[in-house]
Design an enzyme around this catalytic site. Sequence first.
Site, PDB file in Angstrom:
ATOM      1  N   PHE A 120       4.246 -10.139   4.594  1.00 59.99           N
ATOM      2  CA  PHE A 120       4.307  -9.985   6.052  1.00 59.99           C
ATOM      3  C   PHE A 120       3.456  -8.942   6.649  1.00 59.99           C
ATOM      4  CE2 PHE A 120       6.414  -8.448  10.079  1.00 59.99           C
ATOM      5  CZ  PHE A 120       7.171  -9.955  10.418  1.00 59.99           C
ATOM      6  N   GLY A 121       2.329  -9.395   6.879  1.00 62.83           N
ATOM      7  CA  GLY A 121       1.168  -8.799   7.527  1.00 62.83           C
ATOM      8  C   GLY A 121       0.323  -9.384   8.542  1.00 62.83           C
ATOM      9  N   GLN A 151      14.315  -7.209  -1.443  1.00 58.57           N
ATOM     10  CA  GLN A 151      12.930  -7.670  -0.963  1.00 58.57           C
ATOM     11  C   GLN A 151      11.735  -6.683  -1.409  1.00 58.57           C
ATOM     12  OE1 GLN A 151      11.259 -10.180   0.849  1.00 58.57           O
ATOM     13  NE2 GLN A 151       9.614  -8.934   1.318  1.00 58.57           N
ATOM     14  N   HIS A 196       4.500  -6.993  -0.076  1.00 60.61           N
ATOM     15  CA  HIS A 196       3.084  -7.386  -0.647  1.00 60.61           C
ATOM     16  C   HIS A 196       2.520  -6.114  -1.418  1.00 60.61           C
ATOM     17  CE1 HIS A 196       1.485  -7.131   3.676  1.00 60.61           C
ATOM     18  NE2 HIS A 196       1.930  -6.170   3.224  1.00 60.61           N
ATOM     19  N   ASN A 197       1.610  -5.921  -2.356  1.00 62.43           N
ATOM     20  CA  ASN A 197       0.957  -5.029  -2.796  1.00 62.43           C
ATOM     21  C   ASN A 197       1.900  -3.855  -3.773  1.00 62.43           C
ATOM     22  OD1 ASN A 197      -1.210  -6.194  -1.540  1.00 62.43           O
ATOM     23  ND2 ASN A 197      -0.594  -5.028   0.119  1.00 62.43           N
ATOM     24  N   SER A 255       2.687  -2.326  -0.232  1.00 66.66           N
ATOM     25  CA  SER A 255       1.891  -1.225  -0.650  1.00 66.66           C
ATOM     26  C   SER A 255       2.595   0.059  -1.147  1.00 66.66           C
ATOM     27  CB  SER A 255       0.789  -0.721   0.307  1.00 66.66           C
ATOM     28  OG  SER A 255       0.154  -1.842   0.630  1.00 66.66           O
ATOM     29  N   HIS A 284       3.419   2.026   1.793  1.00 65.10           N
ATOM     30  CA  HIS A 284       2.302   2.971   1.446  1.00 65.10           C
ATOM     31  C   HIS A 284       2.760   4.505   0.772  1.00 65.10           C
ATOM     32  CE1 HIS A 284      -0.141   0.217   3.903  1.00 65.10           C
ATOM     33  NE2 HIS A 284      -0.873   0.486   3.068  1.00 65.10           N
TER      34      HIS A 284
END
Length: 278
Positions: free
Chosen positions: A137-138, A191, A194-195, A213, A231
């Site tokens: 989801f980006g 869930q 991504h990354n 991330s 992040h």
Amino acid sequence: MATRRVLVFASSSATPFLNHNKNTYFLASRSSLARRFSLFPASGSYIGCGFQKWQNGGGIFHESASIDSTAIVEVGAVVHSESVVGGNVHIGSGTIVGPSVSIAHSTQIGFNVALSNCCIGDSCVIHNGVCIGQDGFGFYVDGDGNMIKKPQMLNVVIGNQVEIGANTCIDRGSWRDTVIGDNSKIDNLVQIGHNVVIGRNCMLCGQVGIAGSATIGDYVTMGGRVAVRDHVSIVSKVRLAATSCVTKSIKEPGDYGGFPAVPIHKWRRQIARSSRHR
């Protein structure tokens, strides 16, 4: 000419005949109508468009896929082009193994699993309804206020002896691969964005959500409904109480809880003070 058994829907003008034959199917020849009702011709050996029937289980596979003779691909499962399926793999009905997916030996795949853009290690268990390798989801907003999708072009790498619970989703990477380390166990309805990189021997309980991330060390345990912000990083040997929310990086091993997550003794004092003020 060979025939196939299909259900034919008739118009109202045929009602007297249908009433006379309520519990029967009709045989249709290999016409264009019959082909719409079945993927398989009568011989069962050729599907078309490069797909064939796998004899060990009855599923279908693309001729460019590499499947070990001991693998089972159940009826209704599809293995797409350039994919690799190792020995003693079991792929359940309704599962889609997308192009160029790799599944190592002795891995068990449940029903209705969707695999794309991923590599799965040895002796894994993937339960029903799992989705691995779909886009993360980006998005970003451009100068005109339009929502623009960021490219999601990388993969998911699943280690050995990983277990993934039903209806869990693991997104593919955008700037680095999404990784699940060896022997990690993931519950239902988790869930993973991504990354994300998750280390070895981690345990994620039901409804955990990890944003994109994030980096998780080894031997990390997350109770039910733990949330991890994007992040951030969590060092190895951290345990998070249920419903905790990690909003900044955790740099010391230990037990944490609360929103935002803090060391467990501090969180317990917060709860005690809150109870006294009620």
